[in-house]
Design an enzyme around this catalytic site. Sequence first.
Site, PDB file in Angstrom:
ATOM      1  N   TYR A  56       0.842  -1.196   0.000  1.00 36.80           N
ATOM      2  CA  TYR A  56       0.000   0.000   0.000  1.00 36.80           C
ATOM      3  C   TYR A  56       0.877   1.246   0.000  1.00 36.80           C
ATOM      4  CZ  TYR A  56      -3.512  -3.506   1.253  1.00 36.80           C
ATOM      5  OH  TYR A  56      -4.313  -4.623   1.280  1.00 36.80           O
ATOM      6  N   HIS A 114       0.483 -11.967   0.761  1.00 37.60           N
ATOM      7  CA  HIS A 114      -0.578 -11.151   0.136  1.00 37.60           C
ATOM      8  C   HIS A 114      -1.365 -11.910  -0.936  1.00 37.60           C
ATOM      9  CE1 HIS A 114      -1.504  -6.594  -0.391  1.00 37.60           C
ATOM     10  NE2 HIS A 114      -2.578  -7.307  -0.603  1.00 37.60           N
TER      11      HIS A 114
HETATM   12  N1  LIG Z   1      -5.604  -8.761   0.781  1.00 37.98           N
HETATM   13  C1  LIG Z   1      -5.957  -8.101  -0.298  1.00 37.98           C
HETATM   14  O1  LIG Z   1      -5.637  -8.489  -1.430  1.00 37.98           O
HETATM   15  C2  LIG Z   1      -6.777  -6.848  -0.137  1.00 37.98           C
HETATM   16  C3  LIG Z   1      -7.409  -6.273  -1.251  1.00 37.98           C
HETATM   17  C4  LIG Z   1      -8.187  -5.133  -1.063  1.00 37.98           C
HETATM   18  C5  LIG Z   1      -8.306  -4.587   0.212  1.00 37.98           C
HETATM   19  N2  LIG Z   1      -7.630  -5.131   1.276  1.00 37.98           N
HETATM   20  C6  LIG Z   1      -7.723  -4.547   2.646  1.00 37.98           C
HETATM   21  O2  LIG Z   1      -9.082  -4.364   2.960  1.00 37.98           O
HETATM   22  C7  LIG Z   1      -9.324  -2.996   3.274  1.00 37.98           C
HETATM   23  C8  LIG Z   1     -10.724  -2.585   2.866  1.00 37.98           C
HETATM   24  O3  LIG Z   1     -10.935  -2.753   1.490  1.00 37.98           O
HETATM   25  P1  LIG Z   1     -10.987  -1.539   0.439  1.00 37.98           P
HETATM   26  O4  LIG Z   1     -10.225  -0.399   0.956  1.00 37.98           O
HETATM   27  O5  LIG Z   1     -10.617  -2.132  -0.865  1.00 37.98           O
HETATM   28  O6  LIG Z   1     -12.538  -1.195   0.316  1.00 37.98           O
HETATM   29  P2  LIG Z   1     -13.749  -0.875   1.319  1.00 37.98           P
HETATM   30  O7  LIG Z   1     -13.308  -0.839   2.721  1.00 37.98           O
HETATM   31  O8  LIG Z   1     -14.874  -1.771   0.925  1.00 37.98           O
HETATM   32  O9  LIG Z   1     -14.156   0.599   0.843  1.00 37.98           O
HETATM   33  C9  LIG Z   1     -13.313   1.710   0.993  1.00 37.98           C
HETATM   34  C10 LIG Z   1     -13.957   2.891   0.282  1.00 37.98           C
HETATM   35  O10 LIG Z   1     -15.241   3.150   0.846  1.00 37.98           O
HETATM   36  C11 LIG Z   1     -15.289   4.481   1.399  1.00 37.98           C
HETATM   37  N3  LIG Z   1     -16.008   4.377   2.679  1.00 37.98           N
HETATM   38  C12 LIG Z   1     -15.634   3.737   3.810  1.00 37.98           C
HETATM   39  N4  LIG Z   1     -16.580   3.804   4.743  1.00 37.98           N
HETATM   40  C13 LIG Z   1     -17.592   4.508   4.210  1.00 37.98           C
HETATM   41  C14 LIG Z   1     -18.876   4.910   4.678  1.00 37.98           C
HETATM   42  N5  LIG Z   1     -19.293   4.597   5.897  1.00 37.98           N
HETATM   43  N6  LIG Z   1     -19.667   5.625   3.831  1.00 37.98           N
HETATM   44  C15 LIG Z   1     -19.268   5.949   2.588  1.00 37.98           C
HETATM   45  N7  LIG Z   1     -18.063   5.578   2.083  1.00 37.98           N
HETATM   46  C16 LIG Z   1     -17.238   4.871   2.883  1.00 37.98           C
HETATM   47  C17 LIG Z   1     -13.857   4.928   1.555  1.00 37.98           C
HETATM   48  O11 LIG Z   1     -13.731   6.312   1.332  1.00 37.98           O
HETATM   49  P3  LIG Z   1     -13.128   7.309   2.439  1.00 37.98           P
HETATM   50  O12 LIG Z   1     -11.770   6.794   2.803  1.00 37.98           O
HETATM   51  O13 LIG Z   1     -13.082   8.615   1.720  1.00 37.98           O
HETATM   52  O14 LIG Z   1     -14.089   7.270   3.589  1.00 37.98           O
HETATM   53  C18 LIG Z   1     -13.161   4.163   0.429  1.00 37.98           C
HETATM   54  O15 LIG Z   1     -13.293   4.870  -0.793  1.00 37.98           O
HETATM   55  C19 LIG Z   1      -8.221  -2.271   2.504  1.00 37.98           C
HETATM   56  O16 LIG Z   1      -8.059  -0.925   2.908  1.00 37.98           O
HETATM   57  C20 LIG Z   1      -7.060  -3.170   2.775  1.00 37.98           C
HETATM   58  O17 LIG Z   1      -6.556  -2.961   4.091  1.00 37.98           O
HETATM   59  C21 LIG Z   1      -6.895  -6.267   1.107  1.00 37.98           C
END
Ligand SMILES: NC(=O)c1ccc[n+]([C@@H]2O[C@H](COP(=O)([O-])OP(=O)(O)OC[C@H]3O[C@@H](n4cnc5c(N)ncnc54)[C@H](OP(=O)(O)O)[C@@H]3O)[C@@H](O)[C@H]2O)c1
Length: 280
Positions: A56, A114
């Site tokens: 990241y 990962h």
């Molecule tokens: N292992 C892997 O391959 C892998 C892949 C993807 C993700 N991950 C991990 O999982 C975590 C979460 O997944 P993600 O970041 O892909 O997606 P997510 O958590 O499903 O969504 C994040 C997005 O939603 C917005 N958001 C969050 N809470 C909100 C709410 N209550 N209302 C409106 N919008 C909201 C955030 O914007 P704002 O920040 O502007 O609020 C951001 O744009 C990642 O950050 C990472 O740590 C791991």
Amino acid sequence: MPDIPTVTLASGQSVPALGLGTWNMGDDSRKANAEIESLKRGLDLGMTLIDTAEMYAEGGAEKITGEAIAGRRGEVFLVSKVYPWNASRQGVIDACERSLGRLKTDRLDLYLLHWRGEHPLAETVAGLEELQRAGKIGAWGVSNFDVADMEELMTVPDGKNCVANQVLYNLSRRGIEYDLLPWCQERGIAVMAYSPIEQGRLLRNDKLIQISKAYQATPAQVALAFLLEREGVIAIPKSANPDRVAENAAAAELDISDEDWAAIDTAFPPPREKRPLAMI
Ligand SMILES: NC(=O)c1ccc[n+]([C@@H]2O[C@H](COP(=O)([O-])OP(=O)(O)OC[C@H]3O[C@@H](n4cnc5c(N)ncnc54)[C@H](OP(=O)(O)O)[C@@H]3O)[C@@H](O)[C@H]2O)c1
């Protein structure tokens, strides 16, 4: 403070079922303060598991995490991940040391591969086990592993010490319920649900909006509540907005009726056949 449920890992630690993601953090210094504040707000509200990765912002998210946990490391269950191309026996040890440096700590609580790469699983596991013996990590796991990958992992020496598999799982991505989720639940391997609100795309769903209104809740909260209902599942929503972090934490307080869960199943049907594991 919301009463956040916990998941007990096979290694014995109890961790919150609602944690904090960090993808996209650390890539723009103008946003750093909001990102750090958001993580701190989450810790204050009991979302004390932070998920990061060397990938990241190429270490930037680990640096932000390091800032957020400064002075309160003991409160945090810290998770990071190694790139597959760094996952040789020695490579995983070196990558972990670099992550620890960026995070300004001496220990990760959980370290994940990962995704699968070219290095044999036996080598990666040997490196992870060595890190654990040295006290550099508390436990290890994997990410983006489907059932066949997990079965292979179980055949390598010490492979059964895996405590978690982090995969894409949310209302619009229910494929793992057919096989991978029960497979992990039967073996006490935690499933970390990434992109739990489908990176925001779920929030525009009419059915979810309608149901959330009936609870004076938001679609994000209902999407997270769905995951909190599942045994052994840890959701890790990412937000760089402290108010949205608080909104996400409050998902733990939602009590959705059986009737509405049934309506959600109709809108987001569970799988009826094997689907290959989806990735973002
Ligand atoms: N292992 C892997 O391959 C892998 C892949 C993807 C993700 N991950 C991990 O999982 C975590 C979460 O997944 P993600 O970041 O892909 O997606 P997510 O958590 O499903 O969504 C994040 C997005 O939603 C917005 N958001 C969050 N809470 C909100 C709410 N209550 N209302 C409106 N919008 C909201 C955030 O914007 P704002 O920040 O502007 O609020 C951001 O744009 C990642 O950050 C990472 O740590 C791991």
